[in-house]
Design an enzyme around this catalytic site. Structure first.
Site, PDB file in Angstrom:
ATOM      1  N   HIS A 299       0.890  -1.292   0.111  1.00 32.67           N
ATOM      2  CA  HIS A 299       0.133  -0.126  -0.031  1.00 32.67           C
ATOM      3  C   HIS A 299       0.889   1.257  -0.056  1.00 32.67           C
ATOM      4  O   HIS A 299       1.962   0.917   0.449  1.00 32.67           O
ATOM      5  CB  HIS A 299      -0.697   0.022   1.252  1.00 32.67           C
ATOM      6  CG  HIS A 299      -1.682   0.879   1.401  1.00 32.67           C
ATOM      7  ND1 HIS A 299      -1.839   2.356   1.588  1.00 32.67           N
ATOM      8  CD2 HIS A 299      -3.271   0.674   1.285  1.00 32.67           C
ATOM      9  CE1 HIS A 299      -2.743   3.016   1.683  1.00 32.67           C
ATOM     10  NE2 HIS A 299      -3.632   2.193   1.500  1.00 32.67           N
TER      11      HIS A 299
ATOM     12  N   ASP B 153       3.016  -4.765   8.053  1.00 31.17           N
ATOM     13  CA  ASP B 153       1.790  -3.839   7.849  1.00 31.17           C
ATOM     14  C   ASP B 153       0.639  -4.835   7.986  1.00 31.17           C
ATOM     15  O   ASP B 153       0.423  -5.686   7.164  1.00 31.17           O
ATOM     16  CB  ASP B 153       1.750  -3.162   6.672  1.00 31.17           C
ATOM     17  CG  ASP B 153       0.602  -2.573   6.102  1.00 31.17           C
ATOM     18  OD1 ASP B 153      -0.521  -2.599   6.948  1.00 31.17           O
ATOM     19  OD2 ASP B 153       0.401  -1.824   5.173  1.00 31.17           O
TER      20      ASP B 153
ATOM     21  N   GLN C 259      -4.603  -5.112   6.719  1.00 28.70           N
ATOM     22  CA  GLN C 259      -5.488  -5.988   6.172  1.00 28.70           C
ATOM     23  C   GLN C 259      -5.649  -7.397   6.711  1.00 28.70           C
ATOM     24  O   GLN C 259      -6.527  -7.945   6.171  1.00 28.70           O
ATOM     25  CB  GLN C 259      -5.012  -6.304   4.689  1.00 28.70           C
ATOM     26  CG  GLN C 259      -5.965  -6.242   3.506  1.00 28.70           C
ATOM     27  CD  GLN C 259      -7.088  -5.303   3.575  1.00 28.70           C
ATOM     28  OE1 GLN C 259      -8.029  -5.385   3.953  1.00 28.70           O
ATOM     29  NE2 GLN C 259      -6.553  -3.791   3.327  1.00 28.70           N
TER      30      GLN C 259
ATOM     31  N   LYS D  26     -10.734  -1.184   9.837  1.00 32.07           N
ATOM     32  CA  LYS D  26     -10.796  -2.404   9.027  1.00 32.07           C
ATOM     33  C   LYS D  26     -10.850  -3.733   9.914  1.00 32.07           C
ATOM     34  O   LYS D  26     -10.831  -4.588   9.491  1.00 32.07           O
ATOM     35  CB  LYS D  26      -9.272  -2.415   8.505  1.00 32.07           C
ATOM     36  CG  LYS D  26      -9.047  -1.564   7.335  1.00 32.07           C
ATOM     37  CD  LYS D  26      -7.929  -1.905   6.535  1.00 32.07           C
ATOM     38  CE  LYS D  26      -7.257  -0.862   5.511  1.00 32.07           C
ATOM     39  NZ  LYS D  26      -7.997  -0.428   4.458  1.00 32.07           N
TER      40      LYS D  26
ATOM     41  N   CYS E 241      -4.615   2.279  -3.876  1.00 35.52           N
ATOM     42  CA  CYS E 241      -3.423   2.953  -3.146  1.00 35.52           C
ATOM     43  C   CYS E 241      -2.376   2.021  -3.396  1.00 35.52           C
ATOM     44  O   CYS E 241      -1.672   2.048  -2.275  1.00 35.52           O
ATOM     45  CB  CYS E 241      -3.605   3.212  -1.622  1.00 35.52           C
ATOM     46  SG  CYS E 241      -5.185   4.662  -1.411  1.00 35.52           S
TER      47      CYS E 241
END
Lengths: 417, 150
Positions: free
Chosen positions: A134, A211, A214, A237, A375
């Site tokens: 991202h 990260d 997600q 999220k 993104c």
């Protein structure tokens, strides 16, 4: 389509209709059709108890945290720290002091890039990211490299959207300071082998940031088992409020890092000449935090843990397999991102229709999906497209909704043919 | 089962599939690259303007969604042979229509069949798609190399 029919008979490990009833937003109609919400990779909807928790806290218990010595404030502070403990539990962090609240993953990565970078990255050093990140896990490192004269290296991916580990190994060296990759790609759904990535980085003497924006609501995560130095997440999220999220960091690493944002709350003592900084996590939490949103986040953590992340992952995998099947049967549609290990994200390209037209046409059928570059423009460039249409499923989605998606896509293709 | 909207009409679908004046123009006197960074619509509009300020030739190249491509195609056909000043006035009318500030059903206008884009006002996120070629055309007249909409 007999095989698809067989898949519908997979029995979910929980009552999906009962879960859907927890989410007020899902019962509405859009353009006269029942809402089919398949943009969960962008943001998830909130269960009633998260909405209610924030309302109830604001109505009855709101007060500032870590300052007041009166009852409302002391109580709010206690609740705030209880959520920190809950989040630590969700990720199996060794200590709640390793959880820092931020506005979300973007701020968490910026915090590490700025603070770790300021202290430990120098000219000629190298940072490694991947080709399927991202922008939030790309731009902060570009900025750091530009500031320091360091170099950004990129792990390539194969045509299925999987990191090429042999190439990753070649990129690692004594110059590598940080490896920062996602757990799950937001654009493709690839689940990366983060434990192996971390082990190799540590062998080279580098730190690792994962990260987790997600992955957090879809997979069981154990930061001690992964052994990563940092892990980031976003409340919006994971069925919680927007504007709140956080950073897990190993305490030994955090305590060597300078502040990112400065001001109130992050100090031990301030004189005009010099300021002594507080220990983590307070060192990284300057200013009044998103108190009410943190309460909602805590409720969201309870909610997904009560359902069970193992069950969530199992059911979402069934949705992924079913969705892959029904979309693959459509002529002229190509799924982009076909990794062996995937989360329930279906990114696809249709020969005759631009993704923005697909999104508008699907919306007419009440189906909410995302069209665009997600993104992740370098990911799009790798696969030779400017944009894709992305459907991302959550445990509140049903097999029938994926049938509705496929039918709507077929209808759109027919209109354009 | 038809779509209950005025956006994807047959004329638009047809111009998307078979765009008119879809070519580069080496002899152009004016050109401008138009780009929408949010959605990736990416076109260059070419104009050949003569000494009398008449747009003799107009063409476009690029890629994007059906709305932007059809809008480019219809725009090029509409502007060919028109004076520069007149084209600027048509841009103003078109822009007002897609923003919902001018209703071609009830108000006087000079948009001819371009009025079929009036349905776009129901789709706020798509207004930029229809107006991108027009902004590019205006950019070309102003001798700008690039315009962006977002």
């Amino acid at each position: 389509m007999p095989e698809s029919d067989t898949l519908t008979t997979v029995k979910p490990p929980f009552d999906v209709d009962k879960i859907r009833a927890d989410f007020p937003v899902l019962s509405q109609k859009v353009h006269g059709k029942p809402l089919v919400y398949l943009d969960n990779a962008a943001t998830t909807q909130k269960p009633r108890r998260v909405i209610e928790k924030v309302r109830q806290f604001d109505s009855e218990e709101y007060g500032t945290v870590r300052r007041g010595s009166y009852k409302l404030s002391e109580h709010a502070t206690q609740m705030f720290e209880d959520v920190r403990q809950k989040v630590a539990g969700l990720f199996n962090a060794a200590d709640k002091k390793e959880i820092i609240f931020t506005s979300g993953t973007t701020q968490a990565i910026n915090l590490v890039a700025y603070s770790f970078g300021k202290a430990f990255v120098k000219e000629g050093d190298e940072i490694i990211i991947s080709n399927i990140e991202h922008h939030a896990n790309t731009v902060p490192w570009q900025v750091l490299c530009e500031d320091k004269g360091a170099h950004l290296k990129v792990i390539p991916v194969n045509d299925r959207g999987e990191l090429i580990m042999e190439e990753y190994k070649k990129l690692l060296s004594s110059k590598t300071r940080m490896v920062s990759v996602n757990h799950v790609s937001n654009a493709l759904g690839t689940v990366n082998p983060i434990k192996e990535i971390t082990r190799l980085a540590h062998e080279a003497g580098a730190k690792v940031l994962i990260d987790g924006a997600q992955s957090t609501p879809h997979l069981k995560i154990d930061v001690q088992d992964i052994d990563c130095d940092f892990y980031t997440f976003s409340g919006h999220k994971m069925y919680g409020p927007s504007g709140v999220g956080g950073l897990y960091g190993k305490y030994d690493v955090l305590k060597e890092m300078p502040p990112y944002v400065t001001g109130g709350d992050m100090i031990r003592q301030v004189t005009i000449e010099k300021t002594l900084y507080a220990d983590p996590p307070a060192r990284f939490e300057a200013g009044t935090p998103a108190i009410s949103q943190v309460m909602g986040l805590g409720e969201a953590v309870d909610y997904i843990q009560e359902i069970g992340l193992d069950k969530i992952a199992e059911y979402e995998h069934a949705l992924l397999e079913y969705g892959t099947r029904v979309l693959s049967e459509i002529d002229g549609l190509n799924i982009i991102g076909t990794a062996a290990h995937k989360a329930s994200i279906l990114s696809f390209h249709i020969d005759v229709i631009h993704p923005h037209d697909v999104v508008t046409l699907l919306d007419q059928d009440g189906i909410a999906v995302r069209g665009g570059h997600h993104c992740a423009q370098p990911t799009m460039q790798r696969f030779g497209v400017s944009a894709t249409t992305r459907a991302s499923a959550s445990f509140y989605n049903k097999f029938e909704e994926l049938d509705a998606l496929a039918a709507s896509v077929r209808r759109a293709i027919k209109l354009f043919s | 089962m038809s779509y209950d909207n005025e956006l994807y009409q047959q004329v638009i679908l047809d111009h998307n599939k078979k765009p008119r004046n879809f070519r580069e123009m080496p002899e152009a006197t004016h050109s401008c690259h138009g780009f929408n960074p949010l959605c990736g619509d990416d076109y260059t509009v070419y104009l050949k303007i003569n000494a009398e300020d008449v747009i003799e030739e107009v063409s476009f190249m690029g890629s994007g969604c059906a709305i932007s491509k059809a809008s480019s195609s219809l725009m090029t056909g509409f502007l060919k042979g028109r004076k520069v000043d007149e084209s600027k006035e048509i841009f103003e009318e078109f822009h007002k229509m897609v923003l919902g500030e001018m209703d071609p059903e009830t108000q006087e206008h000079h948009l001819g069949k371009l009025a079929l884009f009036k349905g776009i006002r129901e789709f706020p996120s798509r207004i930029k798609c229809a107006s991108l070629p027009w902004h590019s055309m205006m950019g070309a007249l102003a001798k700008s190399e690039n315009v962006t909409t977002e």
